[in-house]
Design a protein around this motif. Structure first.
Motif, PDB file in Angstrom:
ATOM      1  N   UNK A  49      32.038  39.330  49.192  1.00  0.00           N
ATOM      2  CA  UNK A  49      31.648  38.532  48.025  1.00  0.00           C
ATOM      3  C   UNK A  49      32.404  38.990  46.787  1.00  0.00           C
ATOM      4  N   UNK A  50      32.510  40.296  46.589  1.00  0.00           N
ATOM      5  CA  UNK A  50      33.249  40.780  45.419  1.00  0.00           C
ATOM      6  C   UNK A  50      34.733  40.435  45.537  1.00  0.00           C
ATOM      7  N   UNK A  51      35.289  40.508  46.734  1.00  0.00           N
ATOM      8  CA  UNK A  51      36.700  40.159  46.917  1.00  0.00           C
ATOM      9  C   UNK A  51      36.955  38.681  46.668  1.00  0.00           C
ATOM     10  N   UNK A  52      35.928  37.849  46.815  1.00  0.00           N
ATOM     11  CA  UNK A  52      36.108  36.422  46.564  1.00  0.00           C
ATOM     12  C   UNK A  52      36.406  36.132  45.091  1.00  0.00           C
ATOM     13  N   UNK A  53      36.214  37.130  44.223  1.00  0.00           N
ATOM     14  CA  UNK A  53      36.567  36.978  42.807  1.00  0.00           C
ATOM     15  C   UNK A  53      38.050  37.245  42.549  1.00  0.00           C
ATOM     16  N   UNK A  54      38.801  37.625  43.596  1.00  0.00           N
ATOM     17  CA  UNK A  54      40.179  38.068  43.398  1.00  0.00           C
ATOM     18  C   UNK A  54      41.075  37.042  42.735  1.00  0.00           C
ATOM     19  N   UNK A  55      41.009  35.791  43.173  1.00  0.00           N
ATOM     20  CA  UNK A  55      41.850  34.750  42.575  1.00  0.00           C
ATOM     21  C   UNK A  55      41.480  34.514  41.120  1.00  0.00           C
ATOM     22  N   UNK A  56      40.189  34.530  40.836  1.00  0.00           N
ATOM     23  CA  UNK A  56      39.740  34.301  39.461  1.00  0.00           C
ATOM     24  C   UNK A  56      40.187  35.436  38.543  1.00  0.00           C
ATOM     25  N   UNK A  57      39.999  36.691  38.976  1.00  0.00           N
ATOM     26  CA  UNK A  57      40.389  37.829  38.147  1.00  0.00           C
ATOM     27  C   UNK A  57      41.894  37.828  37.876  1.00  0.00           C
ATOM     28  N   UNK A  58      42.660  37.480  38.888  1.00  0.00           N
ATOM     29  CA  UNK A  58      44.102  37.557  38.739  1.00  0.00           C
ATOM     30  C   UNK A  58      44.720  36.370  38.026  1.00  0.00           C
ATOM     31  N   UNK A  59      44.170  35.171  38.251  1.00  0.00           N
ATOM     32  CA  UNK A  59      44.862  33.969  37.786  1.00  0.00           C
ATOM     33  C   UNK A  59      43.975  32.966  37.039  1.00  0.00           C
ATOM     34  N   UNK A  60      42.679  33.288  36.889  1.00  0.00           N
ATOM     35  CA  UNK A  60      41.793  32.358  36.212  1.00  0.00           C
ATOM     36  C   UNK A  60      42.218  32.073  34.785  1.00  0.00           C
ATOM     37  N   UNK A  69      47.908  35.788  44.962  1.00  0.00           N
ATOM     38  CA  UNK A  69      49.177  35.397  44.362  1.00  0.00           C
ATOM     39  C   UNK A  69      49.828  34.274  45.142  1.00  0.00           C
ATOM     40  N   UNK A  70      49.819  34.402  46.452  1.00  0.00           N
ATOM     41  CA  UNK A  70      50.386  33.348  47.305  1.00  0.00           C
ATOM     42  C   UNK A  70      49.552  32.076  47.198  1.00  0.00           C
ATOM     43  N   UNK A  71      48.223  32.214  47.220  1.00  0.00           N
ATOM     44  CA  UNK A  71      47.358  31.039  47.157  1.00  0.00           C
ATOM     45  C   UNK A  71      47.566  30.262  45.862  1.00  0.00           C
ATOM     46  N   UNK A  72      47.627  30.999  44.757  1.00  0.00           N
ATOM     47  CA  UNK A  72      47.763  30.304  43.477  1.00  0.00           C
ATOM     48  C   UNK A  72      49.136  29.645  43.352  1.00  0.00           C
ATOM     49  N   UNK A  73      50.169  30.338  43.803  1.00  0.00           N
ATOM     50  CA  UNK A  73      51.505  29.774  43.720  1.00  0.00           C
ATOM     51  C   UNK A  73      51.637  28.518  44.582  1.00  0.00           C
ATOM     52  N   UNK A  74      50.983  28.518  45.737  1.00  0.00           N
ATOM     53  CA  UNK A  74      51.136  27.412  46.679  1.00  0.00           C
ATOM     54  C   UNK A  74      50.145  26.269  46.444  1.00  0.00           C
ATOM     55  N   UNK A  75      48.928  26.610  46.019  1.00  0.00           N
ATOM     56  CA  UNK A  75      47.872  25.597  45.974  1.00  0.00           C
ATOM     57  C   UNK A  75      47.197  25.458  44.614  1.00  0.00           C
ATOM     58  N   UNK A  76      47.512  26.319  43.661  1.00  0.00           N
ATOM     59  CA  UNK A  76      46.865  26.232  42.363  1.00  0.00           C
ATOM     60  C   UNK A  76      45.373  26.451  42.479  1.00  0.00           C
ATOM     61  N   UNK A  77      44.574  25.658  41.742  1.00  0.00           N
ATOM     62  CA  UNK A  77      43.125  25.825  41.748  1.00  0.00           C
ATOM     63  C   UNK A  77      42.514  25.595  43.119  1.00  0.00           C
ATOM     64  N   UNK A  78      43.178  24.828  43.975  1.00  0.00           N
ATOM     65  CA  UNK A  78      42.648  24.583  45.321  1.00  0.00           C
ATOM     66  C   UNK A  78      42.509  25.874  46.123  1.00  0.00           C
ATOM     67  N   UNK A  79      43.235  26.914  45.703  1.00  0.00           N
ATOM     68  CA  UNK A  79      43.126  28.201  46.375  1.00  0.00           C
ATOM     69  C   UNK A  79      41.733  28.794  46.310  1.00  0.00           C
ATOM     70  N   UNK A  80      40.908  28.323  45.362  1.00  0.00           N
ATOM     71  CA  UNK A  80      39.528  28.814  45.295  1.00  0.00           C
ATOM     72  C   UNK A  80      38.749  28.458  46.560  1.00  0.00           C
ATOM     73  N   UNK A  81      39.220  27.460  47.309  1.00  0.00           N
ATOM     74  CA  UNK A  81      38.559  27.141  48.569  1.00  0.00           C
ATOM     75  C   UNK A  81      38.564  28.322  49.526  1.00  0.00           C
TER      76      UNK A  81
END
Length: 384
Positions: free
Chosen positions: A210-221, A344-356
């Motif tokens: 659950x805490x790791x699920x914040x990774x995209x938000x912390x890095x790129x939100x 980093x890969x998720x955001x570069x490839x999918x943008x906000x959709x990476x939150x899925x």
């Protein structure tokens, strides 16, 4: 001075340092001549140092020193290392002192959790009402440091960071020293029972996922919001909403109904909130929805943290209190490091959709929390 007040000052000191360092250290590193690849390598070095140091440091604290002195030593080491970091002129020394400082602070945090979970219940004090001062100090330090950073040269920002570290060390010095640190008579190793072992493993997995699920938000939100045209003030307001709800949860945790206050229930609540938060974030919602989603941070992070820390405190054998909290910190850190790298890969490839993908991590964490319920009756006091 009251035990809880001294502990609240410690949390405030620890998180003041983090609140100044997290956003502003890269500015200082740039000012002293490090380029972007070097800064990235430095931050990765700090992560590796934390993952190595936490299990070793917390285990040594359980075996050799009292809880208070363990925290004092860790915070003094961190403050001294940051002071030397400010005086370093060669990249090698910058790397060394940064690794030492972050490792020492990473050890101090689970030591503080262990100290709190041993001392507060014995005095009839609620953990959340003390821990909230760490969250409040984090946001206050970030705001104040942001204002001061506009008034001083970037090369002097290290002084603000060092001041935060020394504040934490000073607060550690004023802790009460009457909490036992070594257990000479070996108690039954309840953590070794199958039920305890399974429950603890599931809780560690739930918290980490659950805490790791914040990774995209912390890095790129913030980066995503900035690219979408949000001002710095708007981004700050969005962050403030999340931290504000987190503080409110910590303040009210002691008055929650029993069904919601049990550690596993809090973990499940945190996981469910994270699933909802990231699932909606994947659709890049409009601004009004963002503020509501940010309010869920108080649950996705706060409830998960409260549940995990309290469960670990109940499950750990007395002579392993610090090292078991260290294991929680290590597992959270390792999972966050992996999620951040993938983000980093998720955001570069999918943008906000990476939150899925982050929502899927939270689903896995929630599943672990649900599975842990079957084992909770072997943990004293958690029969919800």
């Amino acid at each position: 001075m009251d035990f809880a007040v001294r502990l609240a000052l410690l949390y405030a000191g620890l998180f003041t340092a983090i609140g100044v360092q997290t956003p502003f250290l890269p500015l200082w590193l740039t000012a002293v001549g490090l380029d972007a690849p070097a800064i990235g390598t430095l931050l990765a070095t700090g992560t590796v140092a934390r993952l190595i140091a936490v299990p070793l440091g917390t285990r040594a604290a359980d075996r050799f020193v009292s809880p208070r002195w363990a925290i004092v030593i860790a915070t003094l080491a961190g403050a001294g290392a940051v002071t030397l970091l400010g005086a370093a002129t060669h990249a090698l020394w910058i790397f060394c002192f940064y690794a030492l400082a972050t490792a020492a602070w990473a050890i101090a945090l689970p030591l503080a959790e262990s100290y709190a979970m041993r001392g507060l219940p014995a005095r009839g004090k609620a953990y959340g009402q003390v821990r909230l001062w760490g969250s409040a100090a984090f946001i206050a330090a970030t705001l104040v440091a942001g204002w001061l950073s506009a008034l001083i040269p970037p090369a002097q920002i290290i002084m603000l960071i060092a001041a935060g570290y020394w504040l934490g060390a000073a607060a550690a010095w004023w802790l009460e020293g009457d909490e036992p640190g070594r257990v000479d008579a070996a108690p039954p190793n309840t953590a070794a029972r199958p039920g305890h072992t399974a429950a603890l493993g599931l809780v560690l997995a739930a918290s980490s996922l659950v805490q790791a699920s914040h990774g995209l938000f912390y890095g790129f939100g913030a980066l995503h919001w900035s690219a979408a045209g949000f001002s710095g003030a708007a981004i700050g307001a969005l962050w403030a909403v999340g931290v504000g709800v987190e503080i409110t949860l910590f303040a009210c945790a002691g008055r929650l109904p029993r069904a919601l206050a049990s550690p596993v229930a809090l973990l499940a609540l945190g996981a469910a909130s994270a699933v909802l938060r990231w699932s909606v974030m994947a659709f890049d919602p409009a601004t009004p929805f963002l503020f509501m989603l940010q309010a869920l941070h108080g649950l996705s992070f706060g409830a998960t943290h409260l549940g995990a820390v309290q469960f670990v405190a109940r499950a750990a054998a007395p002579r392993r209190a610090a090292s078991t909290q260290g294991l929680l910190a290590w597992s959270n850190g390792a999972a966050m490091a992996a999620a951040s790298a993938v983000s980093g890969y998720l955001y570069e490839s999918y943008g906000a959709s990476g939150y899925g993908a982050m929502a899927l991590l939270a689903v896995a964490g929630g599943a672990c929390a649900v599975c842990a319920r079957r084992f909770t009756r072997v943990i004293a006091g958690d029969e919800a």
